[in-house]
Design an enzyme around this catalytic site. Structure first.
Site, PDB file in Angstrom:
ATOM      1  N   ASP A 200      31.446  37.529  43.544  1.00  0.00           N
ATOM      2  CA  ASP A 200      32.774  37.829  44.054  1.00  0.00           C
ATOM      3  C   ASP A 200      33.184  36.842  45.144  1.00  0.00           C
ATOM      4  O   ASP A 200      32.432  36.603  46.097  1.00  0.00           O
ATOM      5  CB  ASP A 200      32.789  39.246  44.620  1.00  0.00           C
ATOM      6  N   GLU A 264      33.618  33.953  40.654  1.00  0.00           N
ATOM      7  CA  GLU A 264      35.040  34.207  40.827  1.00  0.00           C
ATOM      8  C   GLU A 264      35.570  33.166  41.812  1.00  0.00           C
ATOM      9  O   GLU A 264      35.152  33.121  42.965  1.00  0.00           O
ATOM     10  CB  GLU A 264      35.303  35.604  41.383  1.00  0.00           C
TER      11      GLU A 264
END
Length: 524
Positions: A200, A264
């Site tokens: 993330d 990401e």
């Protein structure tokens, strides 16, 4: 050639709070996921990606981690997680889990120690800096959620950095001890049988060491709802100093067989960052935002996104998504209500035709729409802070409707943590299972086709000239050529392209494409 399982894979994202609730408290959980994995497997995807389920005070609903190596009680236990992994593997599904390594919760034991004094063993595990002489923050960096990215801490008599909420202090990933601790977290979950990680906001994990100010953004006609939008983030993210740690992450996963990680990578100009993160010896693929916040789906957008990843030597492997838990539902962004069913079919066929990995978000196979959650029921801190000027993330996080009947629609026996959309009962899984012509059945056909056709999983991609509003390209692998043509307009179009055997089509008769007509065929 023999390709790794993940290359060209279809991955299904599960947002645990909203997938299925086995406990009846209105919040989805791990046992709920396990109970519905048959549905996921029936779609024909290769893997699931599960958003955070770790111990957390839920300031950002799990993306503020207080313990990386345990399950939050709202989601269950480690034993529940182990059972989930075992069942997924029985069904042939790989399991990818989120790792949030750019920041923790302010209630994580590391931060509690770090903020207590300046000379402890965790003193430098977060990004701390002295105030300027006038008491203002160390630099001009802004939080993604709005306002300065710095909060004053009276215990340390310093500011700490937070790219997101003030409850999400930024880890000092330059610190060797932090790197070792994070790699130990990764090893903990790899030993439990996970097949890889979705990292993330990983390009936010390291800012410039000298904390230089960001320059102002160039003038733009796009609305700016956050202070974050007024800067070029050239010093607060995307630092090349991060790449050696990325290589260490890859070295860790390479110790285990057939593992895979996806980064990401956010930002308006993230293409070069994704390429840096996926060069040989680094991560397998990167997940970008080319489509997630786009106002319109156009041939030009598809060309621009895919042309940047032609498959040149040394180039990494791309991943694509039209929806996720942070972006408004695509059918609501890109199509009028009367065209949404046709559009959803065209969108699914287009996604399956793209070169790279593809990610589907839970409910995308049902055509779920964005829900207008009223202010008094909002839970998303970003939406509350910027209401009503942003499209709430809550509107894409509403619960899965498994059944048309009942107030909980098969999601829960209790009060759901977010409301259902008024039109979601008609899109429920049981309704679509009973209708052979539904989007759910279409999605299964599309994904089965992608799995069966090597050209769609691994082939090259070459764009063709096409009429306005139509995107057309050829996928080719070992002499097999497939043609993908999608009308991205609600208006009918004539497409004078010759093809051979039809593989799968919707709204196509000869060269006439209905609004949102689409096909994949053998190239003529």
């Amino acid at each position: 050639m023999t390709y790794p399982w993940w290359q060209g894979a279809a991955v299904y994202q599960i947002y645990p709070r909203s997938f299925a609730d086995a406990s009846g408290d209105g919040v989805g959980d791990l046992r709920g996921i396990t109970a519905h994995l048959d549905h996921v497997a029936s779609l024909g995807v290769d893997a699931i990606w599960i958003s955070p389920f770790y111990t957390s005070p839920m300031a950002d609903f799990g993306y503020d981690v207080a313990n990386y190596c345990d399950v939050d009680p709202v989601f269950g236990t480690l034993a529940d997680f182990d059972a989930l992994v075992a069942r997924a593997h029985e069904l042939g599904l790989r399991v990818i889990i989120d790792q949030v390594w750019s920041h923790t919760s302010d209630r994580h034991a590391w931060f509690v120690q770090s903020r207590s004094h300046r000379d402890g063993d965790k003193a430098d595990w977060y990004v701390w800096a002295d105030a300027k002489p006038d008491g203002s923050p160390p630099n001009n960096w802004q939080s993604v959620f709005g306002g300065p990215a710095w909060t004053w801490d009276a215990r340390r008599q310093q500011y700490y950095l937070h790219t997101f909420l003030k409850e999400q202090p930024q880890l000092n990933v330059r610190n060797a001890g932090v790197q070792e601790a994070l790699l130990a977290v990764g090893r903990f979950w790899l030993e439990r049988g996970v097949d890889g990680f979705r990292l993330d906001a990983i390009n936010h994990a390291m800012g410039a060491a000298d904390l230089r100010d960001n320059p102002p953004a160039a003038p733009s006609n796009r609305p700016r709802t956050r202070s974050f939008d007024f800067q070029q983030k050239v010093h607060s993210q995307d630092q090349p100093d991060m790449l050696p740690f990325v290589e260490r992450i890859r070295a860790l996963t390479d110790e285990y067989d057939a593992r895979f990680s996806v980064a990401e990578i956010g930002g308006e100009e993230s293409d070069w960052v994704r390429k840096d993160y996926t060069r040989p010896g680094r991560l397998e693929t990167a997940y970008g935002f080319d489509f997630l916040y786009a106002d319109h789906l156009t041939p030009a957008l598809v060309r621009a996104a895919l042309s940047g990843w032609p498959g040149a030597p040394g180039e990494g492997w791309p991943s694509w998504a039209f929806e996720n838990h942070d972006a408004p539902r695509a059918v609501s962004r890109w199509a009028l209500p009367e065209h949404r069913d046709a559009f959803a079919r065209a969108k699914m066929l287009l996604l399956a035709g793209l070169r790279g990995n593809i990610f589907l978000y839970q409910g995308e196979e049902l055509g779920l729409t964005q829900v207008a959650v009223p202010f008094e029921k909002l839970r998303d801190p970003e939406a509350i802070a910027n209401w009503p000027l942003t499209l709430s993330r809550d509107g894409a996080r509403t619960p899965m409707p498994w059944t048309a009947d009942g107030p909980g629609h098969g999601f829960t026996a209790g009060e759901p943590w977010l409301p259902f959309g008024a039109d979601h009962a008609d899109m429920a899984v049981d309704v679509q299972e009973a209708d052979a012509g539904s989007l759910l059945h279409w999605t299964r056909r599309v994904l089965a086709m992608r799995r069966m056709e090597p050209a769609l999983r691994w082939g090259t991609l070459r764009f063709l000239d096409a009429p306005a509003d139509v995107v057309a390209f050829v996928r080719e692998y070992e002499g097999e050529r497939l043609l993908c043509v999608v009308n991205l307009s609600a208006e009918a179009r004539e497409v004078p392209i010759v093809w051979g055997e039809m593989v799968l089509a919707y709204g196509v008769e000869g060269s006439a494409f209905a609004g949102y007509g689409a096909l994949i065929a053998r190239a003529g």
